[in-house]
Design an enzyme around this catalytic site. Structure first.
Site, PDB file in Angstrom:
ATOM      1  N   TYR A 186       0.859  -1.191   0.000  1.00  0.00           N
ATOM      2  CA  TYR A 186       0.000   0.000   0.000  1.00  0.00           C
ATOM      3  C   TYR A 186       0.889   1.233   0.000  1.00  0.00           C
ATOM      4  O   TYR A 186       1.902   1.284   0.711  1.00  0.00           O
ATOM      5  CB  TYR A 186      -0.904   0.024   1.243  1.00  0.00           C
ATOM      6  CG  TYR A 186      -1.679   1.324   1.389  1.00  0.00           C
ATOM      7  CD1 TYR A 186      -2.914   1.488   0.776  1.00  0.00           C
ATOM      8  CD2 TYR A 186      -1.153   2.393   2.120  1.00  0.00           C
ATOM      9  CE1 TYR A 186      -3.615   2.678   0.899  1.00  0.00           C
ATOM     10  CE2 TYR A 186      -1.854   3.583   2.242  1.00  0.00           C
ATOM     11  CZ  TYR A 186      -3.077   3.729   1.626  1.00  0.00           C
ATOM     12  OH  TYR A 186      -3.762   4.909   1.728  1.00  0.00           O
TER      13      TYR A 186
ATOM     14  N   GLU B 120      -3.386   7.673  -4.200  1.00  0.00           N
ATOM     15  CA  GLU B 120      -3.321   6.393  -3.489  1.00  0.00           C
ATOM     16  C   GLU B 120      -3.138   5.238  -4.465  1.00  0.00           C
ATOM     17  O   GLU B 120      -3.879   5.127  -5.450  1.00  0.00           O
ATOM     18  CB  GLU B 120      -4.594   6.175  -2.676  1.00  0.00           C
ATOM     19  CG  GLU B 120      -4.598   4.869  -1.886  1.00  0.00           C
ATOM     20  CD  GLU B 120      -5.912   4.632  -1.160  1.00  0.00           C
ATOM     21  OE1 GLU B 120      -5.933   4.737   0.077  1.00  0.00           O
ATOM     22  OE2 GLU B 120      -6.921   4.349  -1.844  1.00  0.00           O
TER      23      GLU B 120
END
Length: 403
Positions: A125, A213
């Site tokens: 992530y 993101e």
């Protein structure tokens, strides 16, 4: 301004950020042809079909009335066609859309990621956003990427790393290397990750993003680092520097009332309360919303008509607020500095007469330039509009309206 995954990935490629390749499709036929093209160009045996909406959690979300997920793997052209047929035109409900869900108008047909049992892929992530408390951009990353990142942040926050970037120096080489090291990478994948992070940060700054993101960030079996998904939010205030990006806006994904408000240069944000408010100035608007809560109500919106408000903008604001069936009362709180109170009062009267019967209470507090004239206009209009001079008076009237 939010972007779709396929739009964000195209922008990232301009900054040499490796991405999972794919083609956006709005019909089932296009989806089937996209699979064949990807299979031919990249040698991908499978293809990933991804619903394109402005919300996360698509992999866990479902199309209303079916068991179809918002992200699914197609094993062949017929499989891809069937999945696309289930998704396109359907309403996808995810943890971020709420029960209403979002209509899916496009799907992204993307290449699968090569997997070799001897050297499996890994999911990470990574995101970049502004940390307002420190006045610096922060890169947040974790070894635990994928659909359950929210659970990771809640249950094991120690697995979320942060790297703050000084605004004058920018991202330094040692910081990019630190990120790759903390992700447990080495060799070729380490080098590729350093390049990826550096280019991604350049994209974040160059595009004036407010949030970027990548989840998941993949290490492939051949040690490449690629963005498999991307959520990108552009700073609306910086679009003046990016006229080419304004065309990427998808108003079908935005709240219709907010889109309508923008046409009249109204600063409007829909909330979930029962008292509509119309104010001039962001600071006064925030104070008014606090006053509504203290009086027992809940703000139904943030609406700043600005310093150049006139009868037309006030009427437009009125109509927008009244579209919300939850609104039980409307509070207009205007300080006449730049804008004259009598203009606002006339706008209220014109709106009332133009719209017709308004069954909910309307409370008007006007202070400043021509406030006395404005109050006289409202009092003599014969309309069911309650006027107040003091903020405490307006609060009492709101309290009675929502009680």
């Amino acid at each position: 301004m939010n972007l779709h995954e396929y739009q964000a990935k195209e922008l990232l490629k301009k900054y040499n950020v490796p991405v999972q390749e794919g083609l956006a499709c709005s019909t089932v036929t296009q989806a089937e042809e996209a699979y064949r093209q990807i299979h031919s160009q990249y040698g991908s045996k499978f293809a990933v079909v991804k619903a394109q909406i402005h919300a996360g959690g698509r992999g866990k979300g479902k199309i209303v009335g079916t068991e179809q997920r918002g992200v699914a793997v197609g094993k062949n052209a017929e499989d891809v066609r069937s999945i696309a047929q289930n998704i396109l035109g359907g309403t996808l409900v995810t943890i971020q859309t709420g029960p209403a869900g979002k209509l899916v108008n496009k799907v992204l047909i993307a290449q699968d990621v090569y997997y070799d049992g001897a050297n499996p892929v890994k999911e990470f992530y990574l995101s970049i956003l502004l940390d307002r408390s420190k006045g610096r951009n922060v890169i947040m990353y974790s070894t635990e990427g994928g659909m359950n990142i929210e659970d990771v942040a809640h249950n094991t926050p120690e697995k979320i790393f942060r790297e703050w970037v000084h605004p004058s120096g920018g991202l330094q080489g040692f910081q990019a290397r630190k990120i790759a090291f903390n992700l447990g990478l080495k060799g070729e994948s380490f080098k590729n990750c350093v390049k990826f992070v550096t280019n991604l940060y350049n994209a974040y700054v160059g595009l004036d993003c407010s949030m970027l993101e990548i989840n998941p960030l993949f290490k492939t079996s051949d040690d490449k680092i690629i963005a498999v998904d991307c959520k990108m939010n552009l700073d609306d205030n910086a679009l003046i520097r990016h006229h080419d990006l304004e065309s990427l806006r998808d108003i079908s994904e935005e709240d219709p009332t907010e889109v309508e408000a923008a046409k009249f240069n109204l600063n409007f944000v829909k909330l979930d309360g029962n008292v509509g408010c119309m104010v001039n100035g962001a600071g006064l608007a925030m104070a008014t919303m606090d006053m509504i809560k203290l009086s027992g109500g809940e703000p139904a919106n943030f609406l700043d008509v600005g310093g150049s408000a006139n009868a037309q903008t006030v009427e437009a604001g009125f109509r927008i607020i009244l579209k919300d069936p939850k609104v039980k009362a409307i509070l207009i709180n205007i300080f006449g500095g730049i804008v004259r109170c009598d203009r606002v009062a006339q706008g209220v009267i014109d709106a009332y007469q133009s719209i017709g019967t308004i069954k909910i209470p309307i409370i008007v507090r006007l202070q400043g330039t021509n406030a006395e004239v404005a109050k006289e206009l409202i009092d003599k209009s014969g309309l069911k509009v309650q006027s107040a001079i003091l903020l405490s008076e307006a609060a009492d009237l709101v309290n009675k309206a929502v009680a």
